[in-house]
Design an enzyme around this catalytic site. Structure first.
Site, mmCIF file in Angstrom:
data_model
loop_
_atom_site.group_PDB
_atom_site.id
_atom_site.type_symbol
_atom_site.label_atom_id
_atom_site.label_comp_id
_atom_site.label_asym_id
_atom_site.label_seq_id
_atom_site.Cartn_x
_atom_site.Cartn_y
_atom_site.Cartn_z
ATOM 1 N N ASN A 96 -6.973 3.447 -7.260
ATOM 2 C CA ASN A 96 -7.090 2.046 -6.852
ATOM 3 C C ASN A 96 -8.498 1.815 -6.299
ATOM 4 O O ASN A 96 -8.854 2.364 -5.260
ATOM 5 C CB ASN A 96 -6.022 1.763 -5.790
ATOM 6 C CG ASN A 96 -6.046 0.325 -5.308
ATOM 7 O OD1 ASN A 96 -6.942 -0.442 -5.623
ATOM 8 N ND2 ASN A 96 -5.047 -0.030 -4.518
ATOM 9 N N HIS A 128 -3.996 -5.284 -11.703
ATOM 10 C CA HIS A 128 -4.600 -4.455 -10.653
ATOM 11 C C HIS A 128 -4.072 -3.032 -10.798
ATOM 12 O O HIS A 128 -2.871 -2.816 -10.943
ATOM 13 C CB HIS A 128 -4.229 -5.035 -9.287
ATOM 14 C CG HIS A 128 -4.721 -4.232 -8.147
ATOM 15 N ND1 HIS A 128 -6.023 -3.770 -8.075
ATOM 16 C CD2 HIS A 128 -4.109 -3.782 -7.010
ATOM 17 C CE1 HIS A 128 -6.178 -3.087 -6.955
ATOM 18 N NE2 HIS A 128 -5.022 -3.071 -6.299
ATOM 19 N N CYS A 138 -7.945 -6.423 -2.551
ATOM 20 C CA CYS A 138 -7.803 -6.036 -3.959
ATOM 21 C C CYS A 138 -7.696 -7.244 -4.888
ATOM 22 O O CYS A 138 -7.810 -7.099 -6.109
ATOM 23 C CB CYS A 138 -6.586 -5.144 -4.154
ATOM 24 S SG CYS A 138 -6.656 -3.629 -3.208
HETATM 25 C C1 LIG Z 1 2.278 4.774 -1.447
HETATM 26 C C2 LIG Z 1 3.355 4.956 -2.494
HETATM 27 C C3 LIG Z 1 2.773 5.632 -3.699
HETATM 28 C C4 LIG Z 1 4.438 5.840 -1.925
HETATM 29 O O1 LIG Z 1 5.475 5.974 -2.860
HETATM 30 P P1 LIG Z 1 6.996 5.841 -2.407
HETATM 31 O O2 LIG Z 1 7.835 6.148 -3.554
HETATM 32 O O3 LIG Z 1 7.126 4.485 -1.766
HETATM 33 O O4 LIG Z 1 7.086 6.993 -1.359
HETATM 34 P P2 LIG Z 1 7.575 6.902 0.161
HETATM 35 O O5 LIG Z 1 6.656 6.070 0.967
HETATM 36 O O6 LIG Z 1 9.016 6.530 0.118
HETATM 37 O O7 LIG Z 1 7.424 8.383 0.575
HETATM 38 C C5 LIG Z 1 8.338 9.339 0.134
HETATM 39 C C6 LIG Z 1 8.016 10.659 0.798
HETATM 40 O O8 LIG Z 1 6.807 11.187 0.233
HETATM 41 C C7 LIG Z 1 5.957 11.565 1.278
HETATM 42 N N1 LIG Z 1 4.580 11.396 0.846
HETATM 43 C C8 LIG Z 1 3.756 10.353 1.052
HETATM 44 N N2 LIG Z 1 2.571 10.598 0.490
HETATM 45 C C9 LIG Z 1 2.643 11.825 -0.063
HETATM 46 C C10 LIG Z 1 1.752 12.624 -0.782
HETATM 47 N N3 LIG Z 1 0.497 12.212 -1.044
HETATM 48 N N4 LIG Z 1 2.170 13.803 -1.221
HETATM 49 C C11 LIG Z 1 3.415 14.241 -0.974
HETATM 50 N N5 LIG Z 1 4.312 13.545 -0.280
HETATM 51 C C12 LIG Z 1 3.928 12.338 0.154
HETATM 52 C C13 LIG Z 1 6.300 10.661 2.429
HETATM 53 O O9 LIG Z 1 5.928 11.256 3.637
HETATM 54 C C14 LIG Z 1 7.791 10.568 2.297
HETATM 55 O O10 LIG Z 1 8.370 11.696 2.858
HETATM 56 P P3 LIG Z 1 9.683 11.579 3.778
HETATM 57 O O11 LIG Z 1 10.737 11.000 2.865
HETATM 58 O O12 LIG Z 1 9.927 12.969 4.182
HETATM 59 O O13 LIG Z 1 9.308 10.663 4.879
HETATM 60 C C15 LIG Z 1 3.973 3.621 -2.891
HETATM 61 O O14 LIG Z 1 4.741 3.122 -1.849
HETATM 62 C C16 LIG Z 1 2.955 2.602 -3.296
HETATM 63 O O15 LIG Z 1 2.267 2.750 -4.266
HETATM 64 N N6 LIG Z 1 2.856 1.487 -2.541
HETATM 65 C C17 LIG Z 1 1.987 0.410 -2.860
HETATM 66 C C18 LIG Z 1 0.585 0.860 -2.709
HETATM 67 C C19 LIG Z 1 -0.377 -0.155 -3.146
HETATM 68 O O16 LIG Z 1 -0.308 -0.659 -4.221
HETATM 69 N N7 LIG Z 1 -1.301 -0.435 -2.261
HETATM 70 C C20 LIG Z 1 -2.412 -1.206 -2.531
HETATM 71 C C21 LIG Z 1 -2.091 -2.602 -2.757
HETATM 72 S S1 LIG Z 1 -3.577 -3.305 -3.206
#
Ligand SMILES: CC(C)(COP(=O)(O)OP(=O)(O)OC[C@H]1O[C@@H](n2cnc3c(N)ncnc32)[C@H](O)[C@@H]1OP(=O)(O)O)[C@@H](O)C(=O)NCCC(=O)NCCS
Length: 345
Positions: free
Chosen positions: A302, A272, A132
């Site tokens: 993204n 980004h 990215c």
């Molecule tokens: C992926 C992301 C959105 C998840 O958000 P978060 O607040 O960290 O959420 P968590 O990982 O703590 O997940 C919380 C819960 O939601 C659930 N969950 C994950 N994806 C889900 C979805 N699409 N819909 C519903 N629930 C979801 C998980 O299973 C978890 O459940 P649990 O607590 O029962 O295990 C976030 O971590 C993120 O954006 N990370 C960076 C991603 C990024 O920028 N990547 C690219 C870099 S270039």
């Protein structure tokens, strides 16, 4: 001190006395495929909800390429728009650099395929992989050729068909990504500063946070690799989030420091477009006002290397950027990799 011995070769750069020149963006363009996948569509595919996706990421919809539409197609369409805006013909392009993690195929490079599609027959062509962060890496690499007077016109593209490596059964990742391409034509513009600086960084010790294991030399395609779903991207979301906020703010501060700029002097920050909460956290740590921050991830998700390029195109072509404005681009991706660039438009 004795004089240097006469070289047994010609140094083409010596005639320019090694004086650098500035590098500006002369035109931008973007292309996203027509098919839209909404959060409501995703609700029918995995156990998720529009509410969860919107509140955790800010994303509402993303564009997906057709089955017979590849990264090079998206890239070529974005390139043609950037060329039109810059008033550059295919014949004039000296070099094409494509930043991507979803090349049409491992080789030849997507840049070579773009060269054919746009008819830039004089151009050298290669791909660059910095996930990215690829667009800023590509800008920084490409501008060296302008600065050194090696080339006059360079086409830089960030392009992805991420839908080809997204696991549509994995709700943790499939809601986040989209397809698209953004392009820029780099040229010297006399009496303009253009690309003032670009910070690039990497941390390979965290390569296991975001990766695709299958398809490379370590794990070539096999029945087992397919059965184990190794040809899809995998991400440790929470840890990636923390690293993104930290790396993006550090890179941005370093870029500003190098240019002796306070954040208040920046007209528009183009980060980004991965997650609205990451963007908000970075903006807050930089002391930026909301109106200084460009956001379009609700429409595209993204798009990895294409993300900042698509956003830059929209910012410029919607009139949010005027000649002389200072822009701050900030990127972060797998590797880990990150970068920040300051540009005088
Ligand atoms: C992926 C992301 C959105 C998840 O958000 P978060 O607040 O960290 O959420 P968590 O990982 O703590 O997940 C919380 C819960 O939601 C659930 N969950 C994950 N994806 C889900 C979805 N699409 N819909 C519903 N629930 C979801 C998980 O299973 C978890 O459940 P649990 O607590 O029962 O295990 C976030 O971590 C993120 O954006 N990370 C960076 C991603 C990024 O920028 N990547 C690219 C870099 S270039």
């Amino acid at each position: 001190m004795s004089p240097l011995p006469s070289p047994k070769f010609k140094n083409p750069r010596a005639k320019y006395n090694f004086r650098g020149r500035t590098c500006s963006i002369a035109g931008v363009g973007a292309y996203v495929p027509s098919r839209i996948l909404t959060n409501a569509d995703l609700e029918k595919m995995v156990n998720t909800s529009d509410e969860w996706i919107t509140s955790r990421t800010g994303i509402k919809e993303r564009h997906l390429a057709a089955e017979d539409e590849f990264t090079s197609d998206l890239a070529a369409k974005a390139a043609l728009k950037a060329m039109a805006q810059a008033g550059v013909t295919a014949e004039e392009i000296d070099l094409i650099v494509v930043a991507t993690i979803t090349p049409d195929m491992p080789f030849p490079s997507t840049a070579a395929l773009v060269q054919r599609k746009i008819g830039a027959r004089r151009a050298a062509a290669f791909d660059l992989e910095a996930a990215c962060a690829g667009f800023i890496y590509a800008l920084e690499v490409a501008q060296q050729f302008i600065m050194s007077r090696t080339y006059d016109t360079v086409l830089v593209i960030g392009a992805e068909k991420l839908s080809s490596i997204v696991d549509w059964q994995d709700r943790n990742t499939c809601v986040l990504f989209g397809d698209g391409a953004g392009a820029a034509i780099l040229r010297n513009r006399p009496n303009a500063h253009g690309l003032l600086t670009a910070v690039m960084g990497a941390d390979g010790t965290k390569s296991d946070l975001l990766f695709m294991a299958g398809g490379g030399s370590r794990c070539p395609a096999s029945e087992e690799s397919v059965a184990n779903r190794m040809h899809f991207l995998r991400m440790e979301g929470k840890e990636t989030f923390k690293c993104a906020v930290q790396a993006m703010q550090t890179a941005a501060k370093e870029a500003l420091r190098r240019c002796e700029l306070d954040i208040s002097r920046i007209k528009l920050i183009i980060p980004h477009q991965a997650n609205l909460r990451i963007i908000d956290a970075v903006a807050e740590r930089l002391g930026a006002k909301p109106e200084q921050v460009f956001v379009n991830l609700h429409k595209f998700g993204n798009t990895s290397a294409a993300s900042v390029a698509i956003a830059l195109d929209e910012a410029v072509n919607s009139g949010r950027v005027q000649a002389g404005d200072l822009l701050l681009l900030i990127v972060f991706g797998a590797g880990l990799t990150w970068g920040a660039a300051v540009i005088e438009w």
